[in-house]
Design a protein around this motif. Structure first.
Motif, PDB file in Angstrom:
ATOM      1  N   GLY A  86       1.968  78.063  39.437  1.00 43.59           N
ATOM      2  CA  GLY A  86       3.297  77.826  38.859  1.00 43.59           C
ATOM      3  C   GLY A  86       3.415  76.561  38.053  1.00 43.59           C
ATOM      4  O   GLY A  86       4.228  76.473  37.135  1.00 43.59           O
ATOM      5  N   GLY A  87       2.619  75.530  38.395  1.00 43.75           N
ATOM      6  CA  GLY A  87       2.650  74.277  37.656  1.00 43.75           C
ATOM      7  C   GLY A  87       3.980  73.549  37.770  1.00 43.75           C
ATOM      8  O   GLY A  87       4.782  73.793  38.677  1.00 43.75           O
ATOM      9  N   ARG A  88       4.250  72.693  36.812  1.00 43.99           N
ATOM     10  CA  ARG A  88       5.470  71.884  36.853  1.00 43.99           C
ATOM     11  C   ARG A  88       6.763  72.690  36.733  1.00 43.99           C
ATOM     12  O   ARG A  88       7.788  72.286  37.274  1.00 43.99           O
ATOM     13  CB  ARG A  88       5.412  70.799  35.785  1.00 43.99           C
ATOM     14  CG  ARG A  88       4.308  69.794  36.064  1.00 43.99           C
ATOM     15  CD  ARG A  88       4.462  68.503  35.308  1.00 43.99           C
ATOM     16  NE  ARG A  88       3.411  67.579  35.725  1.00 43.99           N
ATOM     17  CZ  ARG A  88       3.510  66.763  36.757  1.00 43.99           C
ATOM     18  NH1 ARG A  88       4.601  66.752  37.490  1.00 43.99           N
ATOM     19  NH2 ARG A  88       2.521  65.951  37.062  1.00 43.99           N
ATOM     20  N   PRO A  89       6.750  73.827  36.008  1.00 42.25           N
ATOM     21  CA  PRO A  89       7.974  74.642  35.998  1.00 42.25           C
ATOM     22  C   PRO A  89       8.402  75.043  37.411  1.00 42.25           C
ATOM     23  O   PRO A  89       9.595  75.192  37.678  1.00 42.25           O
ATOM     24  CB  PRO A  89       7.569  75.866  35.164  1.00 42.25           C
ATOM     25  CG  PRO A  89       6.533  75.337  34.225  1.00 42.25           C
ATOM     26  CD  PRO A  89       5.751  74.351  35.036  1.00 42.25           C
ATOM     27  N   LEU A  90       7.420  75.203  38.314  1.00 41.14           N
ATOM     28  CA  LEU A  90       7.748  75.540  39.695  1.00 41.14           C
ATOM     29  C   LEU A  90       8.512  74.404  40.362  1.00 41.14           C
ATOM     30  O   LEU A  90       9.503  74.641  41.061  1.00 41.14           O
ATOM     31  CB  LEU A  90       6.460  75.826  40.484  1.00 41.14           C
ATOM     32  CG  LEU A  90       6.634  76.028  42.004  1.00 41.14           C
ATOM     33  CD1 LEU A  90       7.447  77.275  42.276  1.00 41.14           C
ATOM     34  CD2 LEU A  90       5.268  76.111  42.682  1.00 41.14           C
TER      35      LEU A  90
END
Length: 214
Positions: free
Chosen positions: A78-82
């Motif tokens: 998911g990365g930072r959007p998560l």
């Protein structure tokens, strides 16, 4: 009903499953009272002939390790959007300030942040997802995750279990009130430790050089 009779009526399998589930979900990144559940269950094991503290500690450890690993996988994908999405859903736990604090801890301590983060409520929720977002090598994460889970879950279970054994005679003289007081004492101790840890973390953050770009 006497406390002992009530405790003996609770199925041991249900206790194990509840502890593993709640701790697993908390480690995955969902704000749940995993520590409270573990303390209560460990205290119960000292008074419940059917709840084995070794099995309880193993279930808690398994929940912690598996939950953190799933959280790592989700964070890596998911990365930072998560983190931004979690911040919008759980602003009290995933605010920008909390994320920044946790990220500084990871950047400074690496895998030790995963290990010691198991003992701090904020980092315990963040450890898995944030390690994935920051692309920490999984083998490092797994080692710290397993060792931290064993020390936290096993250590907490052992300490509270033996405290419960020592207090057994006292508890048997009371009903639900005695059990509630014992749990509250345990929770109060944990809150004091958390407050001290948070204060130490704040002092450490304030002491860091502002322009440290070496």
């Amino acid at each position: 009903m006497h406390v002992q009779e009530w405790l003996d009526s609770v199925p041991a399998a249900a206790v194990y499953a509840l502890v593993a589930l709640v701790i697993g979900l908390e480690s995955l990144g969902i704000p749940l009272p995993g520590e409270i559940i573990l303390i209560s269950a460990a205290l119960m094991s000292s008074q419940h002939s059917g709840v084995n503290p070794v099995v309880l500690g193993a279930c808690a450890t398994a929940g912690a390790v598996i939950g953190d690993s799933i959280g790592y996988a989700i964070g890596r994908k998911g990365g930072r959007p998560l983190l931004a999405w979690l911040g919008s859903r759980f602003p009290r736990h995933f605010s920008a300030g909390h994320v920044a604090t946790a990220e500084r801890s990871f950047e400074k301590w690496g895998m030790w942040a995963v290990f010691f983060g198991r003992f701090v409520a904020l980092l315990r929720i963040f450890a898995g997802p944030l390690a994935g977002v920051l692309h920490m090598p999984y083998w490092k994460f797994l080692i710290a995750n397993v060792l931290g889970g064993i020390c936290w879950a096993g250590g907490t279970t052992a300490v509270i279990y033996y405290v419960g054994i020592v207090a057994e005679d006292w508890l048997k003289r009371f009903s639900y009130l005695g059990l509630a007081v014992a749990v509250l004492i345990g929770l109060a101790s944990m809150l004091v430790l958390k407050r001290k840890a948070k204060k130490a973390q704040t002092v450490e953050r304030d002491a860091e050089p502002v322009g440290a770009g070496e």
